[in-house]
Design an enzyme around this catalytic site. Sequence first.
Site, short mmCIF file in Angstrom:
data_model
loop_
_atom_site.label_atom_id
_atom_site.label_comp_id
_atom_site.label_asym_id
_atom_site.label_seq_id
_atom_site.Cartn_x
_atom_site.Cartn_y
_atom_site.Cartn_z
N ASP A 146 -6.15 2.19 -3.16
CA ASP A 146 -7.22 1.71 -2.60
C ASP A 146 -7.80 2.97 -1.61
O ASP A 146 -8.66 3.27 -0.95
CB ASP A 146 -7.33 0.56 -1.62
CG ASP A 146 -6.00 0.54 -1.08
OD1 ASP A 146 -5.34 1.53 -0.99
OD2 ASP A 146 -5.86 -0.14 0.13
N ASP A 180 -1.52 1.37 -3.74
CA ASP A 180 -1.89 0.16 -4.59
C ASP A 180 -3.37 1.07 -4.58
O ASP A 180 -3.96 -0.33 -5.66
CB ASP A 180 -2.16 -1.28 -4.17
CG ASP A 180 -2.97 -0.48 -2.32
OD1 ASP A 180 -3.20 0.17 -1.74
OD2 ASP A 180 -3.86 -1.38 -1.63
N SER A 225 0.84 -0.96 -0.50
CA SER A 225 -0.36 -0.06 -0.31
C SER A 225 1.08 0.93 -0.30
O SER A 225 1.77 1.62 -0.99
CB SER A 225 -0.23 -0.26 1.22
OG SER A 225 -2.20 1.11 0.58
N ASP A 251 -2.77 6.21 -3.79
CA ASP A 251 -1.25 6.12 -3.03
C ASP A 251 -0.66 4.68 -3.82
O ASP A 251 -1.37 4.45 -4.89
CB ASP A 251 -1.69 5.43 -1.40
CG ASP A 251 -2.44 3.92 -1.77
OD1 ASP A 251 -3.84 3.92 -2.85
OD2 ASP A 251 -2.52 3.27 -0.31
#
Length: 445
Positions: A245, A243, A102, A241
Amino acid sequence: MARKYFGTDGIRGRTNEWPMTAEIAMKVGQAAGAYFLRGKHRHRVLIGKDTRLSGYMMESALTAGFTSVGMDVVLVGPMPTPAVAMLTQSMRADLGVMISASHNPFADNGIKLFGPDGYKLSDEAEAKIEKAIEASPKLAAAEQIGRARRVDDAPGRYISIAKSTFPDHLRLDGLRVVIDCANGAAYKVAPDALWELGADLIQMGVTPNGININDKVGSTAPAALQAKVLETRADIGIALDGDADRLIVVDEKGQIVDGDQLMALIACSAARDQTLKGDGIVATIMSNLGLERFLWSQGISLHRTPVGDRYVVEAMRAGGYNIGGEQSGHLVLSDYATTGDGLIAALQVLAELVTRGEPASQMLKLFDPLPQLLKNVRFTGGQPLEDEKVKKVIAQAEKELEGKGRLVIRKSGTEPLIRVMAEGDDEAQVNEVVDRICDAVRKAA
């Protein structure tokens, strides 16, 4: 029972250090694969990743684990976490895996698991997989070993899904948008989706090299986006960010807009359009008290959960809510996705911007947040929150804030940090309380 491998958002750690090694990744593949081998059909797992250098290693190790127990593997390459969740469901996979840490630096990596319904696994399921990781796997017979293949049309599938959440009668023509993809998983799909909808696009963080993910770009480092919005006189800036999400917005004045303000906007818009379900939204204990007071004034309730978008989703499903999220920018819109999706959330914000015709700075300032301070204390071992002196300091602080604010102290589920947050009507008191607790934790650690 304390969990050994899984934290609040899958398994995460520094690459080539326990538990983020190729050996453990292979065992996770074997354990998770065996757990989802149900029925006599040919089983498949879908694996996506972000742009970290270690993604290649972890992808190969997981593939070896899954195929060794008889599960076929579909590799989609760099894709946002929410895209992996969507594609797991739409491609009828038995399991989805996202390889990502992440917002963490490139040296970290992680493994997130999704069930066939596209939702993150329950604590119970993760506990069973944990137990299986340390057991001897039941390997498939030679003729039953799984096959692995790559698919090339996954980005197009996700872009199509994301664009379908944007109102058909609207376009982004004439809107100058800066998009910062953090050199992460959405570096292709997010700009393509926005451009296809007509935006005048300025791109940042779209040249990943394996080690620059989240490096001075993205939602956790918005200074570069703020500068670019002002430099280009953009109408709005969007930061994802690693990833994708998570979403943070910057208005045309260069001011950061966090997840609380975005949830307030989307909730009020849904209430106006009579699409808000459950007469409220779900947020975590970290969301500002100002958000709760504002929503209450609009006749909208706020249900709080522990930190972690998985807990937000669980509460949304249990209570029938369709909007939830975190102050950090994880926004879950269950009418469209099963987990936080930065691009889809951004499209809803952009739709409101086009509909209202107001400057972003005016539209996105719905309430004045109470003074809030969050500080992190890094520790190398032990349980500093169990120290009696720390407990005494915390108890005293809670007494002082009673009726005037809130105190939230927790151990991070993804990093060796103790997070100390306080908020209240008196900013000086909030600052003093946080510093006092942090000092006590440092001494104990």
